[in-house]
Write a protein that holds these residues in place. Structure first.
Motif, PDB file in Angstrom:
ATOM      1  N   ILE A  66       5.237  11.881 -12.757  1.00 54.52           N
ATOM      2  CA  ILE A  66       6.178  11.324 -11.784  1.00 54.52           C
ATOM      3  C   ILE A  66       5.596   9.987 -11.313  1.00 54.52           C
ATOM      4  O   ILE A  66       4.561   9.951 -10.641  1.00 54.52           O
ATOM      5  N   GLY A  67       6.239   8.890 -11.675  1.00 51.30           N
ATOM      6  CA  GLY A  67       5.731   7.560 -11.347  1.00 51.30           C
ATOM      7  C   GLY A  67       6.538   6.891 -10.235  1.00 51.30           C
ATOM      8  O   GLY A  67       7.762   7.015 -10.193  1.00 51.30           O
ATOM      9  N   ILE A  68       5.843   6.208  -9.343  1.00 53.73           N
ATOM     10  CA  ILE A  68       6.467   5.468  -8.259  1.00 53.73           C
ATOM     11  C   ILE A  68       6.008   4.016  -8.339  1.00 53.73           C
ATOM     12  O   ILE A  68       4.807   3.726  -8.278  1.00 53.73           O
ATOM     13  N   VAL A  76      14.593   6.725  -4.838  1.00 52.56           N
ATOM     14  CA  VAL A  76      13.605   6.908  -3.775  1.00 52.56           C
ATOM     15  C   VAL A  76      14.240   6.412  -2.488  1.00 52.56           C
ATOM     16  O   VAL A  76      14.665   5.255  -2.402  1.00 52.56           O
ATOM     17  N   SER A  77      14.347   7.269  -1.496  1.00 50.91           N
ATOM     18  CA  SER A  77      14.920   6.864  -0.210  1.00 50.91           C
ATOM     19  C   SER A  77      13.801   6.420   0.725  1.00 50.91           C
ATOM     20  O   SER A  77      12.660   6.878   0.634  1.00 50.91           O
ATOM     21  N   VAL A  78      14.149   5.504   1.654  1.00 48.82           N
ATOM     22  CA  VAL A  78      13.169   4.932   2.578  1.00 48.82           C
ATOM     23  C   VAL A  78      13.695   5.061   3.993  1.00 48.82           C
ATOM     24  O   VAL A  78      14.862   4.739   4.274  1.00 48.82           O
ATOM     25  N   SER A  79      12.832   5.491   4.900  1.00 50.61           N
ATOM     26  CA  SER A  79      13.147   5.545   6.321  1.00 50.61           C
ATOM     27  C   SER A  79      11.923   5.054   7.082  1.00 50.61           C
ATOM     28  O   SER A  79      10.888   5.733   7.110  1.00 50.61           O
ATOM     29  N   GLY A  80      12.046   3.855   7.665  1.00 47.85           N
ATOM     30  CA  GLY A  80      10.886   3.259   8.319  1.00 47.85           C
ATOM     31  C   GLY A  80       9.807   2.989   7.300  1.00 47.85           C
ATOM     32  O   GLY A  80      10.023   2.260   6.333  1.00 47.85           O
ATOM     33  N   ASN A  81       8.618   3.587   7.487  1.00 52.66           N
ATOM     34  CA  ASN A  81       7.538   3.406   6.516  1.00 52.66           C
ATOM     35  C   ASN A  81       7.274   4.677   5.713  1.00 52.66           C
ATOM     36  O   ASN A  81       6.180   4.900   5.205  1.00 52.66           O
ATOM     37  N   ILE A  91       1.877   4.165  -8.527  1.00 52.17           N
ATOM     38  CA  ILE A  91       1.108   5.404  -8.459  1.00 52.17           C
ATOM     39  C   ILE A  91       1.807   6.431  -9.333  1.00 52.17           C
ATOM     40  O   ILE A  91       2.992   6.304  -9.641  1.00 52.17           O
ATOM     41  N   ALA A  92       1.071   7.465  -9.713  1.00 56.09           N
ATOM     42  CA  ALA A  92       1.655   8.507 -10.587  1.00 56.09           C
ATOM     43  C   ALA A  92       1.075   9.856 -10.230  1.00 56.09           C
ATOM     44  O   ALA A  92      -0.097   9.979  -9.855  1.00 56.09           O
ATOM     45  N   GLU A  93       1.901  10.876 -10.306  1.00 55.13           N
ATOM     46  CA  GLU A  93       1.506  12.262 -10.109  1.00 55.13           C
ATOM     47  C   GLU A  93       1.796  13.037 -11.399  1.00 55.13           C
ATOM     48  O   GLU A  93       2.904  12.962 -11.934  1.00 55.13           O
ATOM     49  N   ASP A  94       0.805  13.763 -11.897  1.00 53.79           N
ATOM     50  CA  ASP A  94       0.992  14.629 -13.063  1.00 53.79           C
ATOM     51  C   ASP A  94       1.304  16.045 -12.589  1.00 53.79           C
ATOM     52  O   ASP A  94       0.522  16.636 -11.820  1.00 53.79           O
ATOM     53  N   VAL A  95       2.417  16.583 -12.997  1.00 53.49           N
ATOM     54  CA  VAL A  95       2.851  17.908 -12.587  1.00 53.49           C
ATOM     55  C   VAL A  95       3.017  18.775 -13.849  1.00 53.49           C
ATOM     56  O   VAL A  95       3.732  18.382 -14.778  1.00 53.49           O
ATOM     57  N   GLU A  96       2.344  19.933 -13.879  1.00 53.51           N
ATOM     58  CA  GLU A  96       2.417  20.806 -15.048  1.00 53.51           C
ATOM     59  C   GLU A  96       3.529  21.836 -14.866  1.00 53.51           C
ATOM     60  O   GLU A  96       3.606  22.507 -13.829  1.00 53.51           O
ATOM     61  N   THR A 145       0.855  -1.184   0.000  1.00 55.84           N
ATOM     62  CA  THR A 145       0.000   0.000   0.000  1.00 55.84           C
ATOM     63  C   THR A 145       0.894   1.239   0.000  1.00 55.84           C
ATOM     64  O   THR A 145       1.781   1.359   0.846  1.00 55.84           O
ATOM     65  N   VAL A 146       0.661   2.139  -0.962  1.00 54.21           N
ATOM     66  CA  VAL A 146       1.500   3.332  -1.106  1.00 54.21           C
ATOM     67  C   VAL A 146       0.599   4.558  -1.142  1.00 54.21           C
ATOM     68  O   VAL A 146      -0.393   4.601  -1.873  1.00 54.21           O
ATOM     69  N   GLU A 147       0.946   5.557  -0.344  1.00 54.75           N
ATOM     70  CA  GLU A 147       0.191   6.803  -0.297  1.00 54.75           C
ATOM     71  C   GLU A 147       1.122   7.991  -0.493  1.00 54.75           C
ATOM     72  O   GLU A 147       2.274   7.966  -0.053  1.00 54.75           O
TER      73      GLU A 147
END
Length: 521
Positions: free
Chosen positions: A456-458, A432-437, A470-475, A391-393
């Motif tokens: 921007i896709g993850i 992408v860096s990770v620290s805990g969750n 997931i993906a974010e569209d940035v204009e 699960t990614v938010e």
């Protein structure tokens, strides 16, 4: 009489050390270390995990039992007499450990003459480390601690093996009794007993004509092993020191796989045969022979081989004998047992996979019946528990000058390790860096991108290869700075108005980027 101590020291060369679950992996509540030795908190080389499972009731890859395997040789301070010696152990720091010693072969068989175990609750312990917080404090055993002294009542296994003689025992200690002392003394000798009786079949041995059950899958499987010998026979030197021979098995393959281990291979699932076995001791005294039938007792057919919640397996018995059966799903130390009765007809059995982790699942089956030796077999039916996706938010974003940073939370319902991939307009780049969750992208340089909408896709993938994207569209809007300036720029030197030369180069373009939309693949 005093004890002439001859201490043993582990030999480093040739030592092998293996562990199971010593460092649980992929727990969703893992974090960087705090107050770690030798370095500041948050070092990327140090990670902490909770001492409880990721899912309720689950053990194995996340927590619970830790198993360490050590295989090594020892050196003694003085030479020992291999025909007459005592093995002494202090077991106060052994919550549960199995020791196995291999003694070289000798002209005369080694045996255990005497054994003793003492648990002394009157022992105290005083901390002598001056740097310890409890320096000088003396500890005593709890009031409920019970002292005892057992003589010649030690549970152990002494077995003839190819290399000589194997002695093994599981040593246990209740940590609640600390600092009560636990000591063991085991006397070994090659002197024969005063009376050497012939071996006998025990009350636990199968009777003449009883069934030795097999899975009958066309693979080699044991019908007699060391545990059977220790259960089936009694002897003055110990059942493990007997020589057991078996013969027969017409139409099948019968082999002595190793010392006192007999295996058979069935030609087909419906075939049956007979074998004859007897035990003899070092004086060639015999227990007498017994003949047993050998046959498969049931087949197992899985309805489904992969699942998220439960497996269904159908047991088809080969005859009408009533059997008590326990089927256990096994994986990484997690066990899911199901007990039922077979009465001669097909039986579909359901077993929950809820507490299992993603990956392969074995099926261990035990069965008992009147006139049949106990059956146990580990089946590989190709079962596997499926993995749920992470699960990614997205929780927010940030601009650092012209650089864009995206961040959020994640978790994996199966407790597996999650790895991330960053994509810009479908092309993998950046980290992408990770620290805990918590996850966070590197700074994404939007000043190097063309005007327009950028994605921007993850991708977040767990150990089983199941992913969430997931993906974010940035204009990106690049405003022409000339459009926002007056036609002329005043000069105090000449009082005239002149155009600003090279202004498109001299003034950095203003970047206006807005969050347009979010989508989840």
């Amino acid at each position: 009489q005093g004890v002439d101590w001859n201490n043993a020291t582990w030999v480093k060369e040739g030592m092998t050390l293996q562990e199971t679950n010593l460092i649980p992996e992929g727990h969703p509540e893992r974090r960087t270390c705090r107050d770690q030795y030798g370095g500041p908190s948050g070092s990327p080389t140090c990670e902490e995990v909770p001492a409880y499972p990721a899912n309720q009731g689950q053990c194995g890859p996340h927590s619970c039992d830790t198993i360490i395997f050590l295989n090594a040789s020892v050196d003694f301070e003085q030479p020992i007499d291999p025909t007459n010696f005592t093995l002494a152990m202090v077991g106060r720091n052994l919550s549960k450990a199995k020791f196995t010693y291999i003694f070289p072969a000798q002209n005369e068989q080694i045996r255990i003459a005497h054994s003793s175990e003492e648990h002394d609750c009157n022992t105290t312990y005083t901390e002598e480390d001056e740097e310890a917080d409890d320096y000088g404090h003396t500890y005593e055993a709890r009031e409920e601690c019970q002292s005892y002294h057992n003589v010649d009542d030690l549970d152990y296994a002494l077995t003839a093996v190819t290399e000589g003689t194997s002695f093994s025992r599981i040593f246990t200690y209740d940590n609640e009794d600390w600092p009560a002392a636990r000591e063991y003394f085991i006397d070994f000798t090659t002197m024969p007993p005063e009376v050497d009786n012939p071996p006998t079949w025990s009350d636990d041995a199968p009777s003449e004509g009883d069934l030795l059950p097999v899975a009958g899958l066309g693979d080699s499987e044991y019908i007699v092993d060391l545990s059977d010998i220790n259960s089936w026979f009694d002897d003055d030197l110990g059942a493990g020191m007997l020589n057991v021979d078996c013969s027969g098995a017409a139409g099948w393959s019968l082999e002595e796989a190793e010392a006192n281990h007999w295996t058979v291979t069935s030609p087909s699932s419906g075939a049956s045969t007979t074998v004859t076995c007897e035990a003899t001791d070092s004086s060639s005294q015999s227990s007498g022979v017994r003949t047993f039938s050998v046959a498969p007792i049931f087949s197992i057919t899985p309805t489904n081989t992969t699942t998220l919640d439960e497996f269904i397996l159908t047991f088809s018995p080969t005859d009408s004998v009533t059997m008590a059966v326990t089927m256990t799903l096994k994986q990484y130390g997690v066990e899911v047992p199901v007990t039922f009765t077979l009465t001669g007809s097909d039986a579909p059995i359901t077993a929950s996979a809820g507490t299992l982790s993603p990956g392969a699942v074995d099926v261990y089956v035990q069965a008992t019946a009147e006139g049949m030796a106990p059956f146990d077999y580990m089946y590989n039916l190709g079962l596997s528990k499926q993995s749920l996706p992470p699960t990614v938010e997205v929780t927010g974003f940030e601009w650092v000058d012209a650089n864009y940073i995206l961040r959020g939370h994640f978790s994996d319902p199966d407790g597996e390790t999650v790895t991330f991939t960053l994509k810009i307009d479908g092309v993998q780049q950046g980290q992408v860096s990770v620290s805990g969750n918590i996850w966070e992208t590197d700074e994404i340089p939007f000043d190097l991108l063309a005007e327009g909408i950028h994605t921007i896709g993850i991708d977040a993938c767990d150990t089983s290869g199941v992913c969430t994207s997931i993906a974010e569209d940035v204009e990106l809007v690049i405003e022409d700075p000339i459009d926002n300036l007056p036609d002329t720029i005043s000069s105090s030197d000449d009082g005239g108005g002149l155009p600003a030369p090279g202004i498109g180069v001299a003034i950095m373009a203003l970047i206006g980027a807005g969050l347009v939309g979010r989508r989840r693949d």
